[in-house]
Write a protein that holds these residues in place. Sequence first.
Motif, PDB file in Angstrom:
ATOM      1  N   GLY A  45     -84.991 144.278  50.613  1.00  0.00           N
ATOM      2  CA  GLY A  45     -84.131 145.635  50.999  1.00  0.00           C
ATOM      3  C   GLY A  45     -83.385 145.192  52.352  1.00  0.00           C
ATOM      4  O   GLY A  45     -81.888 145.571  52.199  1.00  0.00           O
ATOM      5  N   GLU A  46     -83.966 144.702  53.324  1.00  0.00           N
ATOM      6  CA  GLU A  46     -83.163 144.306  54.405  1.00  0.00           C
ATOM      7  C   GLU A  46     -81.902 143.219  54.056  1.00  0.00           C
ATOM      8  O   GLU A  46     -80.860 143.315  54.544  1.00  0.00           O
ATOM      9  N   ALA A  47     -82.336 142.373  53.266  1.00  0.00           N
ATOM     10  CA  ALA A  47     -81.322 141.291  52.711  1.00  0.00           C
ATOM     11  C   ALA A  47     -80.182 142.063  52.104  1.00  0.00           C
ATOM     12  O   ALA A  47     -79.045 141.679  52.385  1.00  0.00           O
ATOM     13  N   GLY A  48     -80.450 143.052  51.285  1.00  0.00           N
ATOM     14  CA  GLY A  48     -79.473 143.838  50.646  1.00  0.00           C
ATOM     15  C   GLY A  48     -78.566 144.719  51.673  1.00  0.00           C
ATOM     16  O   GLY A  48     -77.369 144.751  51.418  1.00  0.00           O
ATOM     17  N   ILE A  49     -79.219 145.096  52.545  1.00  0.00           N
ATOM     18  CA  ILE A  49     -78.331 145.909  53.417  1.00  0.00           C
ATOM     19  C   ILE A  49     -77.533 144.951  54.264  1.00  0.00           C
ATOM     20  O   ILE A  49     -76.442 145.177  54.540  1.00  0.00           O
ATOM     21  N   LEU A  50     -78.047 143.677  54.831  1.00  0.00           N
ATOM     22  CA  LEU A  50     -77.096 142.830  55.471  1.00  0.00           C
ATOM     23  C   LEU A  50     -76.156 142.407  54.507  1.00  0.00           C
ATOM     24  O   LEU A  50     -74.972 142.283  55.104  1.00  0.00           O
ATOM     25  N   THR A  51     -76.624 141.839  53.432  1.00  0.00           N
ATOM     26  CA  THR A  51     -75.434 141.615  52.468  1.00  0.00           C
ATOM     27  C   THR A  51     -74.445 142.420  52.314  1.00  0.00           C
ATOM     28  O   THR A  51     -72.964 142.332  52.311  1.00  0.00           O
ATOM     29  N   GLY A  52     -74.690 143.822  51.926  1.00  0.00           N
ATOM     30  CA  GLY A  52     -73.805 144.732  51.719  1.00  0.00           C
ATOM     31  C   GLY A  52     -72.847 145.204  52.906  1.00  0.00           C
ATOM     32  O   GLY A  52     -71.720 145.334  52.507  1.00  0.00           O
ATOM     33  N   SER A  53     -73.305 145.278  54.254  1.00  0.00           N
ATOM     34  CA  SER A  53     -72.677 145.612  55.231  1.00  0.00           C
ATOM     35  C   SER A  53     -71.731 144.573  55.425  1.00  0.00           C
ATOM     36  O   SER A  53     -70.639 144.950  56.125  1.00  0.00           O
ATOM     37  N   LEU A  54     -72.011 143.217  55.535  1.00  0.00           N
ATOM     38  CA  LEU A  54     -71.421 142.222  55.979  1.00  0.00           C
ATOM     39  C   LEU A  54     -70.021 141.988  54.983  1.00  0.00           C
ATOM     40  O   LEU A  54     -68.899 141.689  55.317  1.00  0.00           O
ATOM     41  N   ALA A  55     -70.453 142.407  53.597  1.00  0.00           N
ATOM     42  CA  ALA A  55     -69.287 142.266  52.410  1.00  0.00           C
ATOM     43  C   ALA A  55     -68.395 143.579  52.878  1.00  0.00           C
ATOM     44  O   ALA A  55     -67.285 143.502  52.569  1.00  0.00           O
ATOM     45  N   LEU A  56     -68.731 144.668  53.261  1.00  0.00           N
ATOM     46  CA  LEU A  56     -68.090 146.081  53.526  1.00  0.00           C
ATOM     47  C   LEU A  56     -67.069 145.596  54.789  1.00  0.00           C
ATOM     48  O   LEU A  56     -65.885 146.002  54.724  1.00  0.00           O
ATOM     49  N   ALA A  57     -67.730 144.926  55.606  1.00  0.00           N
ATOM     50  CA  ALA A  57     -66.920 144.666  56.880  1.00  0.00           C
ATOM     51  C   ALA A  57     -65.782 143.664  56.319  1.00  0.00           C
ATOM     52  O   ALA A  57     -64.493 143.740  56.929  1.00  0.00           O
ATOM     53  N   ALA A  58     -66.143 142.718  55.584  1.00  0.00           N
ATOM     54  CA  ALA A  58     -65.034 141.603  55.094  1.00  0.00           C
ATOM     55  C   ALA A  58     -63.977 142.533  54.435  1.00  0.00           C
ATOM     56  O   ALA A  58     -62.874 142.188  54.526  1.00  0.00           O
ATOM     57  N   VAL A  59     -64.362 143.277  53.372  1.00  0.00           N
ATOM     58  CA  VAL A  59     -63.416 144.185  52.564  1.00  0.00           C
ATOM     59  C   VAL A  59     -62.630 144.985  53.834  1.00  0.00           C
ATOM     60  O   VAL A  59     -61.231 145.042  53.556  1.00  0.00           O
ATOM     61  N   GLY A  60     -63.215 145.581  54.649  1.00  0.00           N
ATOM     62  CA  GLY A  60     -62.167 146.192  55.706  1.00  0.00           C
ATOM     63  C   GLY A  60     -61.349 145.517  56.502  1.00  0.00           C
ATOM     64  O   GLY A  60     -60.033 145.751  56.563  1.00  0.00           O
ATOM     65  N   VAL A  61     -61.616 144.133  56.897  1.00  0.00           N
ATOM     66  CA  VAL A  61     -60.790 143.340  57.516  1.00  0.00           C
ATOM     67  C   VAL A  61     -59.859 142.910  56.573  1.00  0.00           C
ATOM     68  O   VAL A  61     -58.373 142.803  57.100  1.00  0.00           O
ATOM     69  N   HIS A  62     -59.979 142.770  55.229  1.00  0.00           N
ATOM     70  CA  HIS A  62     -58.848 142.183  54.315  1.00  0.00           C
ATOM     71  C   HIS A  62     -57.792 143.520  54.069  1.00  0.00           C
ATOM     72  O   HIS A  62     -56.684 143.181  54.103  1.00  0.00           O
ATOM     73  N   ARG A  63     -58.415 144.738  53.993  1.00  0.00           N
ATOM     74  CA  ARG A  63     -57.562 145.866  53.837  1.00  0.00           C
ATOM     75  C   ARG A  63     -56.640 145.953  55.229  1.00  0.00           C
ATOM     76  O   ARG A  63     -55.465 146.581  55.038  1.00  0.00           O
ATOM     77  N   LEU A  64     -57.426 145.905  56.348  1.00  0.00           N
ATOM     78  CA  LEU A  64     -56.534 146.130  57.722  1.00  0.00           C
ATOM     79  C   LEU A  64     -55.202 145.102  57.727  1.00  0.00           C
ATOM     80  O   LEU A  64     -54.166 145.516  58.178  1.00  0.00           O
ATOM     81  N   HIS A  65     -55.573 143.637  57.197  1.00  0.00           N
ATOM     82  CA  HIS A  65     -54.657 142.951  57.202  1.00  0.00           C
ATOM     83  C   HIS A  65     -53.668 142.892  56.028  1.00  0.00           C
ATOM     84  O   HIS A  65     -52.416 142.067  56.214  1.00  0.00           O
ATOM     85  N   ALA A  66     -53.844 143.844  55.098  1.00  0.00           N
ATOM     86  CA  ALA A  66     -52.782 143.815  54.057  1.00  0.00           C
ATOM     87  C   ALA A  66     -51.614 144.183  54.220  1.00  0.00           C
ATOM     88  O   ALA A  66     -50.359 143.586  53.881  1.00  0.00           O
ATOM     89  N   PRO A  67     -51.236 145.211  55.175  1.00  0.00           N
ATOM     90  CA  PRO A  67     -49.777 145.573  55.660  1.00  0.00           C
ATOM     91  C   PRO A  67     -49.154 144.452  56.170  1.00  0.00           C
ATOM     92  O   PRO A  67     -47.660 144.141  55.792  1.00  0.00           O
ATOM     93  N   ASP A  68     -49.737 143.462  57.089  1.00  0.00           N
ATOM     94  CA  ASP A  68     -49.355 142.401  57.433  1.00  0.00           C
ATOM     95  C   ASP A  68     -48.740 141.342  56.574  1.00  0.00           C
ATOM     96  O   ASP A  68     -47.652 140.895  56.506  1.00  0.00           O
ATOM     97  N   ARG A  69     -49.698 141.067  55.682  1.00  0.00           N
ATOM     98  CA  ARG A  69     -49.366 140.041  54.463  1.00  0.00           C
ATOM     99  C   ARG A  69     -48.163 140.721  53.678  1.00  0.00           C
ATOM    100  O   ARG A  69     -47.527 139.633  53.366  1.00  0.00           O
ATOM    101  N   ARG A  70     -48.057 141.924  53.327  1.00  0.00           N
ATOM    102  CA  ARG A  70     -46.930 142.299  52.772  1.00  0.00           C
ATOM    103  C   ARG A  70     -45.884 142.199  53.359  1.00  0.00           C
ATOM    104  O   ARG A  70     -44.840 141.736  52.812  1.00  0.00           O
ATOM    105  N   LEU A  71     -45.701 142.815  54.624  1.00  0.00           N
ATOM    106  CA  LEU A  71     -44.598 142.634  55.371  1.00  0.00           C
ATOM    107  C   LEU A  71     -44.120 141.023  55.624  1.00  0.00           C
ATOM    108  O   LEU A  71     -42.918 140.731  55.504  1.00  0.00           O
TER     109      LEU A  71
END
Length: 334
Positions: A45-71
Amino acid sequence: MTGERRTGWCVVTVAAALVFLFFGAGTAYSLLTPDYEFADGELLGEAGILTGSLALAAVGVHRLHAPDRRLLAEVPDFGAWLPARDGSHGAGRVDLGAQAARLRRTALRAAGIAAAWAALFAAGLAGVIAADRAAADLLATGVRGEGTVIDVFDPARGSPSIRVRYPAPEVSRIEDIAVGSGHEYHVGEPVTVVYDPADPAHVRTTAEANGNPVLVGFGVVFLVTGFVALPVAATVALGWWRRARAVAATGWRIATVTAVPPGGRRADIEARYRDGSGIVLRCAPSLHDPGTPVRRRAWIGGWGRQLVVLFPPGPGHFPVIAAGPRVQPISPVR
C-alpha cells in the motif's frame, strides 16, 4: 491555461510532493527500524501511495510547463516578448555574457539551497530513527528491574513525564522518563525499568522508549521544517534554472523600464524597447525584489513566464512574468 487552472495544478503538484515526502519518510523509517513488522499489505500500500503521488506530481509539473512549451513552439523567434536581435542592445555598456553566467550562478545557489533543505530533512529522519534504534537496543540488551513512579508531570507546554525510582548497581536511582504511550500514570504505580548497566542513567521502561530528548527534538524539528520547505525550495530552484536556460536561448534586450504603483500588490514593470515596442511585466514571487525603481535602463531576457529583468551594475536579476505579448509601437521612441 487560465490563472485558476494554473493555481489548481500548483496546489495539486505541491500536495502530491508533500504526500510523497511524508510517506517516503514513514516508509524509510519502517524499513530502517530493525524490530518494525509490516502488516499484511502495508508495504504494498505504501509503495502504491509513493508511486501514485510521484506520478501525480510529475503530471502536475508537465501541465504547469505546457503553456511555456506551447508559447515557445508558436513563437520560436521570441517576438512575442522581445524585439529582434539586431543591434548591440547595449552590450558595450554591460558584459551581457557575464550577466548570463551570473544568472546561472543564481540558479546554482538556489539548487544548493534546495539540496541543503533535502539534507536537513534526511538528517531529521536519521535522528528520529537513531533515537528509536537506541531505545530498541536498550530494550533488547538492558538490565530489567522493578521500579516505582514517585511523581507525575503533565505540563501545559511540553511532553508529560514520570519520575521513577529503580534499583541499580550499588544504589537506588531516580530518573525522569518521557511518556509517549498515552498511558495515565499515578504515584506509586509499579513499572518495569530497563537500564544500561554501564550507564544506569540510560533508562527506559518496557512501555516508554524515553528517547534522547535532544536527538528526538532536533530530529522532529528538522523533519518538519524540511518537509515544509523542501518543495518550495525545489520549485524556486527549478524556476531559476528554467530562467537561466531561457536567457541563454534568447540573449538580452536593452529597454527602459518604469514601475507601476502596486496598489496593494507587488509592482508591475512597464518596459519600452528601443524599437518603441513595449511589454508589461509582473514581478514573480521571489526574495529578489526591484522595489519601485525610477525610470531607468535595464536588460530583459527569456520568454513567457520565464523572463528576467537585469539592472546592472545592481541590484541584480529579478524574475518576472509577461502580463501579455509585446505591443508594437505607435511611433518609434528614440
